[in-house]
Scaffold this active site. Structure first.
Site, PDB file in Angstrom:
ATOM      1  N   HIS A 158       0.832  -1.197   0.000  1.00 29.43           N
ATOM      2  CA  HIS A 158       0.000   0.000   0.000  1.00 29.43           C
ATOM      3  C   HIS A 158       0.871   1.254   0.000  1.00 29.43           C
ATOM      4  CE1 HIS A 158      -3.192  -2.842   1.144  1.00 29.43           C
ATOM      5  NE2 HIS A 158      -4.030  -1.923   0.684  1.00 29.43           N
ATOM      6  N   LYS A 162       0.273   4.615   4.793  1.00 27.94           N
ATOM      7  CA  LYS A 162      -0.670   3.710   5.469  1.00 27.94           C
ATOM      8  C   LYS A 162       0.035   3.025   6.630  1.00 27.94           C
ATOM      9  CE  LYS A 162      -3.758  -0.252   4.657  1.00 27.94           C
ATOM     10  NZ  LYS A 162      -5.023   0.393   5.088  1.00 27.94           N
TER      11      LYS A 162
END
Length: 255
Positions: A158, A162
């Site tokens: 990701h 994150k």
């Protein structure tokens, strides 16, 4: 099918664009916590040519009962937060309005609340509502049932900012009966989301991989969920519940 959308962040905007371009749905309204963009038209804001109303309201302007009385919908789509369901839940339950929730993680108490709502209406909850991810999970479960002692690793990638482990990766681990410790994380750049399940056989390797290229992928999943939830009996559903019948459809007939 008339729909209302809860939440208008990056993913909510992408989902709204898919809904507006679909001939199967009619976007009636969007509700968000902020007063920013209040009473703006979503089609106009997103630059999409559409005659659907799609007006933006603040959750402080109407309670959900008044909202659904004035602007009734067949299904509510939730891309807000864990607490969003408490804004509209009772009103949806009382009116039999279907709920499609794509919230990545709920507490045990909120899951119990979803079950309570599902006594009177149709509720679908999927931490990742993309069609591809849910196909991947079903395929992985089938492969594990064929080869239960295979080595399995889960890798999720990701965007750099994150902080937490992907909720989708945790769902994959749970579906395969694995501990979260098998999940490997990669954080780099602006990756929207990549999930890979690696099956390590002695003489071969199988990799099942899904990549979200844009957030509109969530909109495609919402359309599938809303369409297939429509007409179902009351209850709590998952994307797997809606997709499994396609795995049992049998071989395609020769033309």
């Amino acid at each position: 099918m008339k729909v209302g959308l809860i939440g208008f962040g990056k993913t909510g905007k992408a989902v709204a664009s898919v809904l507006l371009q679909s001939k199967e749905t009619n976007l009636q309204w969007v509700v968000r916590k902020s007063h920013n963009l209040e009473h703006r038209s979503v089609p106009e804001f997103l630059g999409i040519d559409s005659d659907e109303p799609g007006y933006i309201y603040s959750s402080e302007e109407f309670d959900a009962e008044e909202l659904l009385e004035r602007f009734p919908v067949d299904v509510i789509i939730d891309f807000s937060s864990e607490h969003g369901v408490h804004y509209y839940g009772e009103a949806a339950r009382n009116r039999g309005v279907a709920v499609v929730s794509a919230i990545s993680s709920y507490s045990a108490q909120t899951v119990a609340y979803l079950r309570y709502l599902a006594h009177k209406t149709r509720v679908l909850w999927s931490p990742n509502i993309t069609i591809g991810i849910n196909f991947l999970i079903i395929a992985a479960k089938i492969l594990k049932s064929i080869a239960p002692h295979t080595d399995i690793e889960i890798v999720e990638e990701h965007f750099k900012a994150k902080p937490e482990v992907s909720g989708t990766a945790k769902k994959i681990a749970t579906a395969l009966g694995l501990e979260d410790e098998v999940i490997k994380t990669v954080r780099a750049g602006g990756i929207i989301g990549v999930h890979e399940i690696l099956f390590g056989f002695p003489y071969q390797t199988v990799r099942l991989k899904h990549e979200s290229i844009t957030r509109e992928a969530f909109g495609n999943g919402v359309l599938f969920a809303a369409k297939h939830l429509y007409g179902k009996s009351v209850g709590l559903y998952s994307m797997e519940d809606l997709m499994i019948p396609y795995f049992n459809a049998g071989p395609a007939q020769a033309g």
